[in-house]
Design a protein around this motif. Structure first.
Motif, PDB file in Angstrom:
ATOM      1  N   ASN A  73      12.407 -28.953  69.079  1.00 35.73           N
ATOM      2  CA  ASN A  73      11.627 -27.482  68.923  1.00 35.73           C
ATOM      3  C   ASN A  73      10.663 -27.610  67.272  1.00 35.73           C
ATOM      4  OD1 ASN A  73      13.384 -26.388  70.599  1.00 35.73           O
ATOM      5  ND2 ASN A  73      13.987 -24.621  69.061  1.00 35.73           N
ATOM      6  N   ASP A 123       7.475 -30.196  68.549  1.00 35.12           N
ATOM      7  CA  ASP A 123       6.943 -29.519  69.952  1.00 35.12           C
ATOM      8  C   ASP A 123       5.632 -28.786  69.600  1.00 35.12           C
ATOM      9  OD1 ASP A 123       6.285 -28.277  72.532  1.00 35.12           O
ATOM     10  OD2 ASP A 123       7.224 -26.583  71.766  1.00 35.12           O
ATOM     11  N   ASN A 124       6.260 -26.999  67.940  1.00 34.67           N
ATOM     12  CA  ASN A 124       5.283 -26.394  67.442  1.00 34.67           C
ATOM     13  C   ASN A 124       3.960 -27.466  66.101  1.00 34.67           C
ATOM     14  OD1 ASN A 124       6.908 -24.681  68.631  1.00 34.67           O
ATOM     15  ND2 ASN A 124       7.876 -24.313  66.355  1.00 34.67           N
ATOM     16  N   LYS A 170       1.638 -29.056  69.155  1.00 31.42           N
ATOM     17  CA  LYS A 170       0.737 -28.082  69.705  1.00 31.42           C
ATOM     18  C   LYS A 170       0.107 -27.448  68.796  1.00 31.42           C
ATOM     19  CE  LYS A 170       4.718 -24.519  71.046  1.00 31.42           C
ATOM     20  NZ  LYS A 170       4.860 -23.451  71.899  1.00 31.42           N
ATOM     21  N   GLY A 172      11.922 -20.517  69.808  1.00 32.04           N
ATOM     22  CA  GLY A 172      11.935 -22.055  68.741  1.00 32.04           C
ATOM     23  C   GLY A 172      12.626 -22.250  67.477  1.00 32.04           C
TER      24      GLY A 172
HETATM   25 MG   LIG Z   1       8.061 -23.243  69.234  1.00 34.82          MG
END
Ligand SMILES: [Mg+2]
Ligand SMILES: Nc1ncnc2c1ncn2[C@@H]1O[C@H](COP(=O)(O)OP(=O)(O)OP(=O)(O)O)[C@@H](O)[C@H]1O
Length: 300
Positions: free
Chosen positions: A201, A204-205, A208, A267
């Motif tokens: 998580n 991924d952040n 992103k 998340g």
């Molecule tokens: Mg997230």
């Protein structure tokens, strides 16, 4: 002699009057509390038994009043949560329905756009699946009173696995994804699957929310019986006023942007929940326009 008796009688009457006034104040406060007025307090009432009773009663009222406020807050959070879940499910569902209708009404024969619509249906279905999976994870974490499994977990190996999985995602944005070697980091005890989810998580952040050609770095340190894993990025950062809320369920700094990226804002809530279940925690430092660092600490 008579004057002495008279003085004694007057003193007794005064004493009784003073006590009955204090008892009356206590009784009046109890009546107000019983009627639901939780602001009622006896206030200072001197010493002795009645004074002690008044203080205990005021402390009790204070405690009940704060418990009621807490219950109201959790009820509001629960209502918000239900509203958010419904909204987040309805949005992709409406999109799926709209694309299916468009296909049925003729777009299915339009070879050029047909695949686009089908891809949109799949994208929205994936989004719903992710949301439902995240909700199931949270609900399992919420309802599981047991502590997480306590197997020894090698965090370096785990981080290597997660970075390898997310490398293609970073590659698409030409991001550098660097895993610094974890030196002298002892294994932690915990649930491997859950800790993997934490790293996934956070990475991924970081990927992103970091613009193209940025850098994401994973490192670890150990001090005072705690291992800290840091995920650092050179991304868009988080405004100071949002920082205290980003670990709340469904909280997103920029709803539209996060949704566009397929996020629902669960998340970090999952990260915090898992870290705390492992007797650890998560913290963040961030500067808008410069980047963010998330640190998860876990006891060795
Ligand atoms: Mg997230
Ligand atoms: N590394 C980061 N850089 C900038 N903002 C971040 C970063 N990590 C989290 N945020 C902000 O915190 C919000 C909450 O993060 P969280 O991971 O809970 O949700 P999400 O990524 O939007 O959705 P999901 O994780 O459910 O896919 C994000 O929407 C984003 O605004």
């Amino acid at each position: 002699m008579a004057w002495l008796l008279a003085a004694l009688a007057a003193a007794c009457a005064g004493w009784l009057f003073w006590h009955s006034r204090r008892a009356e104040r206590i009784a009046a406060t109890i009546e107000r509390l019983a009627a639901g007025d939780w602001d009622a307090r006896v206030g200072p009432l001197g010493g002795g038994r009645l004074g002690r009773l008044a203080r205990s009663l005021d402390r009790l009222a204070e405690k009940v009043q704060s418990d009621i406020a807490q219950l109201r807050r959790s009820d509001a959070v629960r209502k918000d949560f239900t509203a958010n879940v419904s909204h987040e499910l309805r949005t992709p569902l409406a999109a799926i329905k709209a694309f299916a209708e468009t296909l049925r009404e003729g777009a299915a024969d339009d070879a050029e756009h047909r695949m686009e619509f089908i891809a949109e249906i799949e994208r929205n279905a994936d989004r719903m699946t992710r949301l439902v999976d995240d909700l199931l994870t949270l609900s399992a974490l919420d309802s599981d009173a047991r502590p997480p499994a306590a197997e020894p977990v090698d965090l370096m190996r785990l981080a290597a696995e997660v970075t390898a999985t997310l490398k293609p995602l970073a590659g698409r944005k030409e991001l550098g994804l660097r895993l610094e070697p974890f030196r002298d980091i002892p294994a932690v005890r915990g649930d491997r699957g859950q800790l993997k989810q934490v790293l996934t998580n956070l990475l991924d952040n970081a990927i992103k929310f970091t613009p193209e050609k940025g850098l994401v770095r994973v490192s670890a340190a150990c001090a005072e019986g705690r291992v800290t894993v840091a995920v650092q990025d050179t991304g868009i950062g988080i405004p100071a006023e949002d920082l205290p809320r980003i670990f709340e369920r469904f909280y997103r700094v920029d709803k539209a942007r996060s949704r566009e990226l397929g996020g629902t804002g669960l998340g970090l809530a999952i990260v915090k929940h898992i870290a705390e279940a492992h007797h650890g925690g998560v913290a963040v430092e961030s500067r808008p326009g410069e980047g963010s660092t998330f640190r998860v600490c876990l006891p060795v």
